[in-house]
Design a protein around this motif. Sequence first.
Motif, PDB file in Angstrom:
ATOM      1  N   ARG A  69       4.795 -13.848  51.873  1.00  0.00           N
ATOM      2  CA  ARG A  69       4.057 -14.305  53.040  1.00  0.00           C
ATOM      3  C   ARG A  69       4.670 -13.766  54.324  1.00  0.00           C
ATOM      4  N   GLU A  70       5.978 -13.603  54.313  1.00  0.00           N
ATOM      5  CA  GLU A  70       6.651 -13.056  55.494  1.00  0.00           C
ATOM      6  C   GLU A  70       6.203 -11.617  55.749  1.00  0.00           C
ATOM      7  N   ARG A  71       5.901 -10.896  54.690  1.00  0.00           N
ATOM      8  CA  ARG A  71       5.436  -9.516  54.880  1.00  0.00           C
ATOM      9  C   ARG A  71       3.902  -9.425  54.900  1.00  0.00           C
ATOM     10  N   LYS A  72       3.235 -10.580  55.088  1.00  0.00           N
ATOM     11  CA  LYS A  72       1.782 -10.676  55.271  1.00  0.00           C
ATOM     12  C   LYS A  72       0.988 -10.314  54.016  1.00  0.00           C
ATOM     13  N   SER A  73       1.611 -10.442  52.856  1.00  0.00           N
ATOM     14  CA  SER A  73       0.912 -10.195  51.605  1.00  0.00           C
ATOM     15  C   SER A  73       0.306 -11.493  51.080  1.00  0.00           C
ATOM     16  N   SER A  74      -0.773 -11.371  50.322  1.00  0.00           N
ATOM     17  CA  SER A  74      -1.391 -12.544  49.704  1.00  0.00           C
ATOM     18  C   SER A  74      -1.033 -12.658  48.222  1.00  0.00           C
ATOM     19  N   ARG A  75      -0.279 -11.701  47.727  1.00  0.00           N
ATOM     20  CA  ARG A  75       0.098 -11.693  46.314  1.00  0.00           C
ATOM     21  C   ARG A  75       1.468 -12.345  46.136  1.00  0.00           C
ATOM     22  N   PRO A  76       1.530 -13.495  45.470  1.00  0.00           N
ATOM     23  CA  PRO A  76       2.808 -14.191  45.317  1.00  0.00           C
ATOM     24  C   PRO A  76       3.867 -13.345  44.631  1.00  0.00           C
ATOM     25  N   ASP A  77       5.118 -13.570  45.018  1.00  0.00           N
ATOM     26  CA  ASP A  77       6.249 -12.912  44.381  1.00  0.00           C
ATOM     27  C   ASP A  77       6.415 -13.425  42.951  1.00  0.00           C
ATOM     28  N   PRO A  78       7.096 -12.663  42.095  1.00  0.00           N
ATOM     29  CA  PRO A  78       7.452 -13.170  40.765  1.00  0.00           C
ATOM     30  C   PRO A  78       8.332 -14.416  40.905  1.00  0.00           C
ATOM     31  N   MET A  79       8.313 -15.253  39.875  1.00  0.00           N
ATOM     32  CA  MET A  79       9.047 -16.516  39.937  1.00  0.00           C
ATOM     33  C   MET A  79      10.525 -16.351  40.322  1.00  0.00           C
ATOM     34  N   PRO A  80      11.266 -15.343  39.798  1.00  0.00           N
ATOM     35  CA  PRO A  80      12.674 -15.214  40.212  1.00  0.00           C
ATOM     36  C   PRO A  80      12.843 -15.025  41.720  1.00  0.00           C
ATOM     37  N   LYS A  81      11.910 -14.307  42.359  1.00  0.00           N
ATOM     38  CA  LYS A  81      11.995 -14.127  43.809  1.00  0.00           C
ATOM     39  C   LYS A  81      11.647 -15.414  44.549  1.00  0.00           C
ATOM     40  N   LEU A  82      10.705 -16.178  43.998  1.00  0.00           N
ATOM     41  CA  LEU A  82      10.352 -17.460  44.620  1.00  0.00           C
ATOM     42  C   LEU A  82      11.550 -18.417  44.588  1.00  0.00           C
ATOM     43  N   THR A  83      12.188 -18.507  43.431  1.00  0.00           N
ATOM     44  CA  THR A  83      13.320 -19.430  43.324  1.00  0.00           C
ATOM     45  C   THR A  83      14.523 -18.946  44.127  1.00  0.00           C
ATOM     46  N   ALA A  84      14.717 -17.621  44.207  1.00  0.00           N
ATOM     47  CA  ALA A  84      15.818 -17.091  45.017  1.00  0.00           C
ATOM     48  C   ALA A  84      15.606 -17.429  46.486  1.00  0.00           C
ATOM     49  N   CYS A  85      14.363 -17.414  46.919  1.00  0.00           N
ATOM     50  CA  CYS A  85      14.060 -17.752  48.310  1.00  0.00           C
ATOM     51  C   CYS A  85      14.346 -19.223  48.574  1.00  0.00           C
ATOM     52  N   ILE A  86      13.913 -20.087  47.673  1.00  0.00           N
ATOM     53  CA  ILE A  86      14.195 -21.522  47.835  1.00  0.00           C
ATOM     54  C   ILE A  86      15.695 -21.756  47.879  1.00  0.00           C
ATOM     55  N   GLN A  87      16.439 -21.098  46.990  1.00  0.00           N
ATOM     56  CA  GLN A  87      17.888 -21.270  46.963  1.00  0.00           C
ATOM     57  C   GLN A  87      18.519 -20.851  48.286  1.00  0.00           C
ATOM     58  N   ALA A  88      18.061 -19.734  48.857  1.00  0.00           N
ATOM     59  CA  ALA A  88      18.605 -19.268  50.133  1.00  0.00           C
ATOM     60  C   ALA A  88      18.306 -20.258  51.251  1.00  0.00           C
ATOM     61  N   VAL A  89      17.109 -20.829  51.236  1.00  0.00           N
ATOM     62  CA  VAL A  89      16.739 -21.808  52.264  1.00  0.00           C
ATOM     63  C   VAL A  89      17.579 -23.078  52.105  1.00  0.00           C
ATOM     64  N   VAL A  90      17.784 -23.502  50.871  1.00  0.00           N
ATOM     65  CA  VAL A  90      18.619 -24.688  50.634  1.00  0.00           C
ATOM     66  C   VAL A  90      20.048 -24.444  51.112  1.00  0.00           C
ATOM     67  N   GLU A  91      20.607 -23.285  50.806  1.00  0.00           N
ATOM     68  CA  GLU A  91      21.977 -22.968  51.227  1.00  0.00           C
ATOM     69  C   GLU A  91      22.085 -22.965  52.751  1.00  0.00           C
ATOM     70  N   HIS A  92      21.090 -22.391  53.411  1.00  0.00           N
ATOM     71  CA  HIS A  92      21.090 -22.372  54.879  1.00  0.00           C
ATOM     72  C   HIS A  92      20.977 -23.792  55.425  1.00  0.00           C
ATOM     73  N   THR A  93      20.129 -24.585  54.808  1.00  0.00           N
ATOM     74  CA  THR A  93      19.943 -25.978  55.240  1.00  0.00           C
ATOM     75  C   THR A  93      21.236 -26.771  55.100  1.00  0.00           C
ATOM     76  N   ARG A  94      21.917 -26.606  53.977  1.00  0.00           N
ATOM     77  CA  ARG A  94      23.183 -27.316  53.786  1.00  0.00           C
ATOM     78  C   ARG A  94      24.208 -26.890  54.840  1.00  0.00           C
ATOM     79  N   LYS A  95      24.246 -25.598  55.151  1.00  0.00           N
ATOM     80  CA  LYS A  95      25.201 -25.094  56.135  1.00  0.00           C
ATOM     81  C   LYS A  95      24.893 -25.628  57.531  1.00  0.00           C
ATOM     82  N   GLU A  96      23.618 -25.651  57.893  1.00  0.00           N
ATOM     83  CA  GLU A  96      23.224 -26.076  59.233  1.00  0.00           C
ATOM     84  C   GLU A  96      23.271 -27.589  59.425  1.00  0.00           C
ATOM     85  N   LEU A  97      22.884 -28.345  58.399  1.00  0.00           N
ATOM     86  CA  LEU A  97      22.661 -29.784  58.564  1.00  0.00           C
ATOM     87  C   LEU A  97      23.622 -30.669  57.776  1.00  0.00           C
ATOM     88  N   ASN A  98      24.201 -30.135  56.713  1.00  0.00           N
ATOM     89  CA  ASN A  98      25.061 -30.925  55.838  1.00  0.00           C
ATOM     90  C   ASN A  98      24.413 -32.273  55.514  1.00  0.00           C
TER      91      ASN A  98
END
Length: 223
Positions: A69-98
């Motif tokens: 979605r960030e690159r304006k595509s309508s075709r979802p990423d494969p599941m490993p890329k989806l979960t890697a993105c969630i993991q990165a967001v969670v890690e950033h959230t933990r760092k910023e907000l604890n």
Amino acid sequence: MSADSRAWRIRVGDNDVSAVFDAADDADAPVFVCAHGAGGNLADRGVVATTKALREHGLQTVRFNFLYRERKSSRPDPMPKLTACIQAVVEHTRKELNPGRLIIGGRSMGGRAASMMAADGFACDGLLLLAYPLHPPGRPQQLRSAHLPSIHVPTLCINGTRDDFCTPALMKEVLETVAPTWRMHWIDGADHSFHVLKSSGRTDADVMQEIGAISGKWADALR
């Protein structure tokens, strides 16, 4: 974006995605990392309405774009890329907000990706699934439920009784296999977008308030 919101850029591999943290009045409130559905994004009507309702009932939220979605595509990423993105967001959230309590999940495909992470033992305090896509529309034989019995974190799953992606009778069979920490909540007359017919006597705003209230009460018990 409101005064209680913060825009983030989050690194995911060699790319960045956009994210927004929407704070609640209570800085110690649980934080919900909310992934969007296949056709959505962090600013779509459903995600914004949902996170607004959750905030009103005591949940802080982090909404974000998947890489496609960030690159304006309508075709979802494969599941490993989806979960890697969630993991990165969670890690950033933990760092910023604890946060003291962190919940993963989201709408439809985003929730499914988070559920697969939870099934694999990803560290979180809860899993919130909104319109879980149990099967493709019209193809109830293609169940997406094999991993659900492996989820042992507290889980709240909210689906509408008119959801073409989740036949209630089939979900009730699946519920016999999941852990006792799983809680199912049905929205009477709602479809996959949590839309209700005018003949129901309710509005979509009423449904959002129901989702906010049940989610807030559930999240508050995660201590």
